[in-house]
Write an enzyme that holds these catalytic residues in place. Structure first.
Site, PDB file in Angstrom:
ATOM      1  N   LYS A  60       0.837  -1.207   0.000  1.00 12.30           N
ATOM      2  CA  LYS A  60       0.000   0.000   0.000  1.00 12.30           C
ATOM      3  C   LYS A  60       0.873   1.260   0.000  1.00 12.30           C
ATOM      4  CE  LYS A  60      -0.353  -0.234   5.018  1.00 12.30           C
ATOM      5  NZ  LYS A  60      -1.140  -0.777   6.136  1.00 12.30           N
ATOM      6  N   ARG A 159     -10.849  -0.083  14.850  1.00 10.36           N
ATOM      7  CA  ARG A 159     -10.825   0.725  13.635  1.00 10.36           C
ATOM      8  C   ARG A 159     -11.774  -0.006  12.683  1.00 10.36           C
ATOM      9  NH1 ARG A 159      -5.119   1.670  10.580  1.00 10.36           N
ATOM     10  NH2 ARG A 159      -5.577  -0.489  10.072  1.00 10.36           N
ATOM     11  N   TYR A 292      17.388  30.116   6.942  1.00 16.22           N
ATOM     12  CA  TYR A 292      16.282  30.904   7.503  1.00 16.22           C
ATOM     13  C   TYR A 292      16.342  30.967   9.031  1.00 16.22           C
ATOM     14  CZ  TYR A 292      13.733  30.741   3.045  1.00 16.22           C
ATOM     15  OH  TYR A 292      13.333  30.877   1.745  1.00 16.22           O
ATOM     16  N   MET A 340      12.661  24.464   1.896  1.00 13.98           N
ATOM     17  CA  MET A 340      11.782  23.694   1.014  1.00 13.98           C
ATOM     18  C   MET A 340      12.564  22.818   0.035  1.00 13.98           C
ATOM     19  SD  MET A 340       8.735  25.050  -1.476  1.00 13.98           S
ATOM     20  CE  MET A 340       7.805  25.875  -0.196  1.00 13.98           C
TER      21      MET A 340
HETATM   22  C1  PLP Z   1      -0.349  -1.756   6.745  1.00 10.45           C
HETATM   23  C2  PLP Z   1      -0.930  -3.023   7.187  1.00 10.45           C
HETATM   24  C3  PLP Z   1      -0.112  -4.133   7.435  1.00 10.45           C
HETATM   25  C4  PLP Z   1       1.401  -4.087   7.375  1.00 10.45           C
HETATM   26  O1  PLP Z   1       1.904  -3.481   8.540  1.00 10.45           O
HETATM   27  P1  PLP Z   1       3.481  -3.444   8.855  1.00 10.45           P
HETATM   28  O2  PLP Z   1       3.538  -3.030  10.274  1.00 10.45           O
HETATM   29  O3  PLP Z   1       4.072  -2.422   7.947  1.00 10.45           O
HETATM   30  O4  PLP Z   1       4.007  -4.796   8.616  1.00 10.45           O
HETATM   31  C5  PLP Z   1      -0.748  -5.319   7.776  1.00 10.45           C
HETATM   32  N1  PLP Z   1      -2.094  -5.397   7.874  1.00 10.45           N
HETATM   33  C6  PLP Z   1      -2.885  -4.335   7.660  1.00 10.45           C
HETATM   34  C7  PLP Z   1      -4.354  -4.484   7.805  1.00 10.45           C
HETATM   35  C8  PLP Z   1      -2.345  -3.114   7.321  1.00 10.45           C
HETATM   36  O5  PLP Z   1      -3.143  -2.065   7.133  1.00 10.45           O
END
Ligand code: PLP
Length: 399
Positions: A60, A159, A292, A340
């Site tokens: 992701k 969540r 800065y 920046m």
């Molecule tokens: C992001 C995520 C992971 C991976 O988490 P890491 O700590 O980076 O290994 C696993 N399961 C779900 C549901 C996630 O959202």
């Protein structure tokens, strides 16, 4: 950002960025991603899993900033058998890149059109409530194709996830469905990476695991072909009993251990380096204010090196005056406010630094390493956020 092969004569350039065709991507600042490191990490992690357990590579957020397609391919080469994304769009991107591996969308998809797109692109949505489930059933009826999907349960993360106390209703609903192919049941750990002397973190994980086991018992009669998974990177490395049929690994795949104290020797290789060039060197007297706000004054005759990278590239301004760059295995302190587009190094002790020298802001160089954790410790962030923070302006080279 785009992926480029590092052979200077043979740069593969994303057509969306045709301006890149005319400029060396290493003109100013860039990312280097190592598929070899990703593949080796995947292999290494798989070697630690209990028998029969497989690896989902979590790619992701554009593969935690490394490039989702690059990471997906390298992980699959290393033995990963499925991919995890957060959004529908991320899943479609992988399919459009030609990847045919099973893909689970970890985020919540509620809109009918979006769920229809999941079905079309063979992306498994995560189901968190009954409305979604029934919607999937009717979409599948419309198209005459079984809908592969996974159920997520809330065991303590609070969540996403279906309420563990309402399982009888879920099972009742399930019994009437004909078009759903339940491929997985999962939950997510809230405290697996928290090292905690008084054992509170451990007990939260234990309670989550007990609840997860309860869910699995409730679904035991339909257990055929259902993949059960609970662990992220921290859970995977912390305790074998959290492995089940699959683990969902992000951070460790990218070469970083989420546990402060590692139980066993772990040979993870950081897969990302952030590099930038020195664009100007100047000799200044003692007592000169730098950048800065003149947050830094030279305390002696100094040689300063200006580097073409800044907070717009993903180096947080909160790190100003607290970090170093690496040059041939030596640390060169950063001084004054990070701006920046540029930052300044105190190169007084490193006279070899000159215009055009390449410094490493993050990652390995000359046997030393600057880790995302070392940055996040300074700002109250976490390594995950550091890795996801590198911006579009940095070209990405696959080395
Ligand atoms: C992001 C995520 C992971 C991976 O988490 P890491 O700590 O980076 O290994 C696993 N399961 C779900 C549901 C996630 O959202």
């Amino acid at each position: 950002m785009q992926d480029l092969l590092c052979d200077p004569d043979d740069l593969i350039v994303d057509s969306r960025h045709s301006w890149m065709n005319r400029a060396d991507p290493r003109q100013r600042a860039w990312l280097e991603v190592s598929p070899a490191a990703l593949q080796s990490n995947a292999r290494n992690l798989i070697g630690r899993l209990v028998k029969g357990c497989s690896l989902m590579a979590v790619v992701k957020a554009d593969g935690y900033g490394h490039g989702a397609v690059t990471v997906a391919k390298a992980s699959i080469d290393g033995g990963a058998t499925s991919l995890g994304v957060a959004t529908l769009q991320e899943g479609i991107e992988l399919r459009q890149a030609g990847l045919q591996t099973p893909i689970l969308v970890l985020g919540n998809i509620t809109d009918a059109e979006d769920l229809r797109a999941c079905l079309h692109w063979h992306l498994m949505p995560t189901i968190n409530d009954l409305t979604q489930l029934l919607l999937c059933e009717s979409l599948a009826k419309d198209t005459g194709r079984k809908f592969d999907l996974q159920l997520k349960f809330d065991t303590g993360m609070t969540r996403l996830g279906y309420d563990v106390n309402k399982i009888p209703r879920l099972i009742e609903t399930f019994n009437d469905l004909t078009e759903i192919n339940l491929t997985g049941i999962y939950s997510h750990l809230a405290m697996a990476n928290v090292d905690n002397g008084n054992g509170k973190a451990n007990s939260v994980t234990e309670i989550q695991q007990k609840k997860f086991d309860f869910v699995l018992r409730e679904f035991a009669s339909r257990d055929k072909g259902i993949c059960r998974h609970l662990a992220n990177s921290a859970g995977t490395l912390r305790n074998d009993s959290l492995h089940y049929d699959m683990v969902r690994v992000g951070l460790a795949l990218y070469g970083h251990n989420p546990l402060q104290s590692s139980p066993q020797h772990l040979d993870l290789k950081p897969a990302l380096a952030v590099k930038a060039k020195v664009t100007m060197v100047k000799d200044v007297p003692s007592g000169v204010g730098v950048s800065y706000g003149h947050q830094f004054y030279t305390k002696r005759k100094s040689r300063l090196a200006v580097v073409g990278i800044g907070y717009a590239d993903g180096i947080s301004r909160a790190l100003s005056g607290k970090i170093s760059a690496l040059f041939k295995g030596r640390f060169v302190p950063q001084v004054g406010s990070i701006t920046m587009d540029q930052l300044v190094l105190d190169a007084t002790q490193c006279p070899e630094l000159r215009v055009g020298s390449v410094v490493t802001m993050l990652g390995e160089d000359g046997g030393k390493c600057i880790t995302p954790q070392s940055w996040s410790d300074l700002t109250g962030s976490i390594p995950w956020e550091v890795l996801c923070g590198f911006k579009h302006r940095l070209p990405r080279l696959v080395v």
